[in-house]
Design a protein around this motif. Structure first.
Motif, mmCIF file in Angstrom:
data_model
loop_
_atom_site.group_PDB
_atom_site.id
_atom_site.type_symbol
_atom_site.label_atom_id
_atom_site.label_comp_id
_atom_site.label_asym_id
_atom_site.label_seq_id
_atom_site.Cartn_x
_atom_site.Cartn_y
_atom_site.Cartn_z
ATOM 1 N N THR A 16 1.187 -1.666 0.011
ATOM 2 C CA THR A 16 -0.072 0.041 -0.056
ATOM 3 C C THR A 16 0.794 1.213 -0.578
ATOM 4 N N GLU A 17 1.667 1.273 0.659
ATOM 5 C CA GLU A 17 2.513 2.394 1.422
ATOM 6 C C GLU A 17 3.861 2.845 0.199
ATOM 7 N N ASP A 18 3.743 1.759 -1.394
ATOM 8 C CA ASP A 18 4.718 2.175 -2.226
ATOM 9 C C ASP A 18 4.019 2.605 -3.591
ATOM 10 N N VAL A 19 2.351 2.463 -3.507
ATOM 11 C CA VAL A 19 1.781 2.439 -4.255
ATOM 12 C C VAL A 19 1.280 3.644 -3.914
ATOM 13 N N VAL A 20 0.719 4.044 -2.538
ATOM 14 C CA VAL A 20 0.865 5.680 -2.399
ATOM 15 C C VAL A 20 1.504 6.870 -2.708
ATOM 16 N N GLY A 45 7.692 -4.735 4.915
ATOM 17 C CA GLY A 45 7.036 -3.254 4.564
ATOM 18 C C GLY A 45 7.659 -2.835 3.808
ATOM 19 N N GLY A 46 6.774 -1.750 2.504
ATOM 20 C CA GLY A 46 7.140 -2.094 1.317
ATOM 21 C C GLY A 46 8.251 -1.575 0.739
ATOM 22 N N HIS A 47 8.904 -1.795 -0.428
ATOM 23 C CA HIS A 47 10.230 -1.167 -0.809
ATOM 24 C C HIS A 47 10.780 0.058 -0.993
ATOM 25 N N SER A 48 9.853 1.322 -0.823
ATOM 26 C CA SER A 48 9.928 2.745 0.016
ATOM 27 C C SER A 48 9.890 2.953 1.190
ATOM 28 N N ILE A 49 9.781 1.702 2.055
ATOM 29 C CA ILE A 49 9.844 2.788 3.652
ATOM 30 C C ILE A 49 10.320 2.909 3.870
ATOM 31 N N ARG A 50 11.366 2.658 4.097
ATOM 32 C CA ARG A 50 12.874 3.437 4.025
ATOM 33 C C ARG A 50 13.324 4.654 4.350
ATOM 34 N N TRP A 51 13.084 5.116 2.763
ATOM 35 C CA TRP A 51 12.517 6.360 2.385
ATOM 36 C C TRP A 51 11.270 7.010 2.914
ATOM 37 N N ILE A 52 9.998 6.437 2.669
ATOM 38 C CA ILE A 52 9.383 7.323 4.051
ATOM 39 C C ILE A 52 9.418 7.282 5.345
ATOM 40 N N LYS A 53 9.980 6.883 6.204
ATOM 41 C CA LYS A 53 10.469 6.530 7.068
ATOM 42 C C LYS A 53 11.558 7.683 7.674
ATOM 43 N N ARG A 54 12.617 7.532 6.693
ATOM 44 C CA ARG A 54 13.366 9.216 6.541
ATOM 45 C C ARG A 54 13.285 10.334 6.676
ATOM 46 N N VAL A 74 20.154 8.497 -25.611
ATOM 47 C CA VAL A 74 20.225 8.419 -24.272
ATOM 48 C C VAL A 74 19.652 7.706 -23.357
ATOM 49 N N SER A 75 20.132 7.048 -22.658
ATOM 50 C CA SER A 75 19.618 6.332 -21.555
ATOM 51 C C SER A 75 19.762 6.565 -20.020
ATOM 52 N N CYS A 76 18.446 5.667 -19.311
ATOM 53 C CA CYS A 76 18.533 6.251 -17.906
ATOM 54 C C CYS A 76 18.769 5.692 -16.681
ATOM 55 N N HIS A 77 19.727 6.049 -16.052
ATOM 56 C CA HIS A 77 19.633 5.909 -13.986
ATOM 57 C C HIS A 77 19.004 5.825 -13.414
ATOM 58 N N PHE A 78 17.824 4.348 -12.982
ATOM 59 C CA PHE A 78 17.081 5.234 -11.900
ATOM 60 C C PHE A 78 17.899 4.589 -10.751
ATOM 61 N N HIS A 79 16.807 4.653 -9.216
ATOM 62 C CA HIS A 79 17.327 4.559 -8.271
ATOM 63 C C HIS A 79 15.975 3.429 -7.808
ATOM 64 N N ASP A 80 15.910 2.438 -6.727
ATOM 65 C CA ASP A 80 14.996 2.720 -6.470
ATOM 66 C C ASP A 80 14.535 2.427 -4.744
ATOM 67 N N THR A 81 14.367 4.219 -4.752
ATOM 68 C CA THR A 81 14.241 4.447 -3.627
ATOM 69 C C THR A 81 13.196 4.540 -2.588
ATOM 70 N N ARG A 82 12.412 4.799 -3.924
ATOM 71 C CA ARG A 82 10.488 5.435 -3.283
ATOM 72 C C ARG A 82 9.989 4.074 -4.358
ATOM 73 N N ALA A 83 10.424 2.681 -4.408
ATOM 74 C CA ALA A 83 10.206 1.601 -4.843
ATOM 75 C C ALA A 83 9.564 1.931 -6.483
ATOM 76 N N MET A 84 10.297 2.879 -6.742
ATOM 77 C CA MET A 84 9.506 3.379 -8.509
ATOM 78 C C MET A 84 10.264 3.174 -9.405
ATOM 79 N N GLY A 85 11.462 2.101 -9.315
ATOM 80 C CA GLY A 85 12.873 2.287 -10.365
ATOM 81 C C GLY A 85 12.436 1.147 -11.751
ATOM 82 N N VAL A 86 11.627 0.208 -11.312
ATOM 83 C CA VAL A 86 11.171 -0.689 -12.006
ATOM 84 C C VAL A 86 9.686 0.646 -13.241
ATOM 85 N N ALA A 87 9.230 0.548 -12.295
ATOM 86 C CA ALA A 87 8.060 1.261 -13.447
ATOM 87 C C ALA A 87 8.806 2.401 -13.813
ATOM 88 N N ASN A 88 9.751 3.233 -13.422
ATOM 89 C CA ASN A 88 10.606 4.395 -14.062
ATOM 90 C C ASN A 88 10.859 3.711 -15.661
#
Lengths: 302, 302
Positions: A249-253, A286-295, B201-215
């Motif tokens: 849920t948190e990743d989607v939100v 927790g979701g993959h983003s949860i460390r970032w959210i907590k920070r 052009v290429s792209c370089h993504f991090h997964d911090t907010r869980a959006m890496g694969v979506a990006n």
């Protein structure tokens, strides 16, 4: 004004049903209340299934009896008419029915053909209309079946059309085993858009192949405005080999808010709910983003 | 015939530079060889930066000297002309330069204005053309800067145009802190498509907010056919607060293969490389899809 997207948290049902640790009804209510505290209005609170087959869902009647009153849409999963009657007896307002999109899955799961499963649903849908109960029909394994492989798009579209004709208020496309790619999601939704009103369709993704969030994005781009997700990524399906947790849920939100949508839920509350899910189950990272959210919370940014 | 997408594994550089455990050149070569064994042809093998500032990249000359010969594109990151000369002395064929998309990031990171950073790059690009060295210029923090917030699309487009005019063979849009949403990715790439040739052009993504694969998906839809990714999701940026790992190579490959693209790499080999990365660093969980991949391997499905 920002557009709304509804999140239906299925953690208290789909998230808990496969856990090694069986929670008490009181603990399940505690989890549901933590979601409500985060602003969640749509929650799948339990299932009226055989307590032998799914011990984690035993006592769903107690859970329902202990829910707060208010402007909430609490749903329970029901496998058949008997489950429907139990849900009715508890005063549940929304029920979730399941029809698998593949013949083999229906046979293995409920020992019926797909046509028979649709007939069972039709009977429940007829009654629910009389009773004024809202209905969501899950089209399970809508993209891929663990037994049959890829499901033909036409087959899913036809099933969705039949179920809407039978009176379903909502059809939920469920990627039960987390097999769809975002390209697959777009393809099915494009075909479905030509046949039904997508405003009555929602999507349910698992993160098994790391494409859960990408699939939500693809579905949003295709017009979907309601999603199942599970707090902390809790989940899995005991009947589907290889399935892991629901998309968190948190990743989607995080993504939807960043894309400018409103969900009515807040990330601080979701983190608290995910931490509670972790404490109660002993099995929720927790979701993959949860460390970032907590920070962000630590830095008082959200 | 399936269309190709190139994956450039940056694990041996971006993935290792921020690890608590500093690997020896021999261990770094071992990791690179495991990627080659998985079919990887494009690998960022190190950086010619101050060993005081980034101890993990000390001995990149030894790493380069120990690389196998063959049809590979090994790149090294260079911060300036001095780094370029060191890379040249080792016989590296491709170098990566960095210009941040925000004024503050350039000031904090290299104590230069963006215009000065572009000038430094121009000098290196002039020389590289003479030397026949291939150049990739990273536009760091291309969507969001940890200090300035959202970066104006026009600013990134103009920088990309300037760098191509200065002779860059490739511009890499880097979401250094993992802040972009897939909608942000599409927006920037649409604007960029009107100004430059996206094939470079290429792209370089991090997964911090869980959006890496979506990006990655959003970028593929926008026409990008080359991506950085990091084996096992190793990574992070010591200069960017809140950054976590790069999007995992195996997660990207699972999605791209399922979408019908060819990458030339195989998942069995990637799992072995991710396991090695985990063993060597003690700090690599693998991509989100790795449990599923391992299960497929056990069942001999891939």
């Amino acid at each position: 004004m920002a557009e709304n997207i509804i999140i239906n948290d299925v953690g208290p049902r789909d998230g808990l049903q496969n856990q090694a640790r069986v929670l008490t009804p009181a603990q399940r209510i505690q989890l549901i209340n933590s979601l409500i505290a985060a602003g969640m209005r749509n929650i799948e609170v339990g299932a009226f299934v055989s307590p032998k087959a799914v011990p984690a869902m035993a006592g769903t009647d107690e859970v329902v009896a202990g829910l707060p009153r208010g402007d909430y849409e609490f749903s329970t999963l029901i496998p058949n008419r008997r489950g429907y009657d139990m849900a009715m007896a508890c005063g549940v307002g929304t029920v979730g029915l399941v029809v698998a999109s593949s013949e083999t899955m229906n046979q293995k799961n409920i020992n019926m053909s797909t046509a028979q499963a649709v007939d069972v649903s039709r009977g429940v849908l007829d009654q629910s209309r009389v009773d004024g109960i809202r209905t969501q029909v899950y089209l399970a394994t809508a993209w891929e079946c663990p037994f049959e492989g890829a499901i033909a798009t036409d087959q899913v579209v036809q099933l969705a059309v039949q179920l809407f004709e039978a009176g379903a208020n909502e059809v939920v496309l469920a990627d039960t085993i987390g097999a769809a790619s975002p390209a697959d999601v777009k393809q099915l939704l494009k075909a479905l858009d030509a046949a039904v009103d997508l405003r009555a369709v929602s999507c349910h993704f698992h993160d098994t192949r790391a494409m859960g969030v990408a699939n939500v994005f693809a579905a949003v781009e295709s017009g979907i405005r309601k999603f199942d997700a599970s707090i902390g990524g809790l989940g899995g399906c005991p009947f589907a080999p290889g399935a892991t947790g629901n998309v968190a849920t948190e990743d989607v939100v995080v993504m939807l808010h960043q894309m400018g949508f409103e969900t009515g839920v807040n990330l601080r509350g979701l983190v608290a709910a995910a931490d509670l899910a972790s404490e109660l189950t002993g099995n929720c990272d927790g979701g993959h983003s949860i460390r970032w959210i907590k920070r962000q919370i630590e830095m008082d940014r959200i």
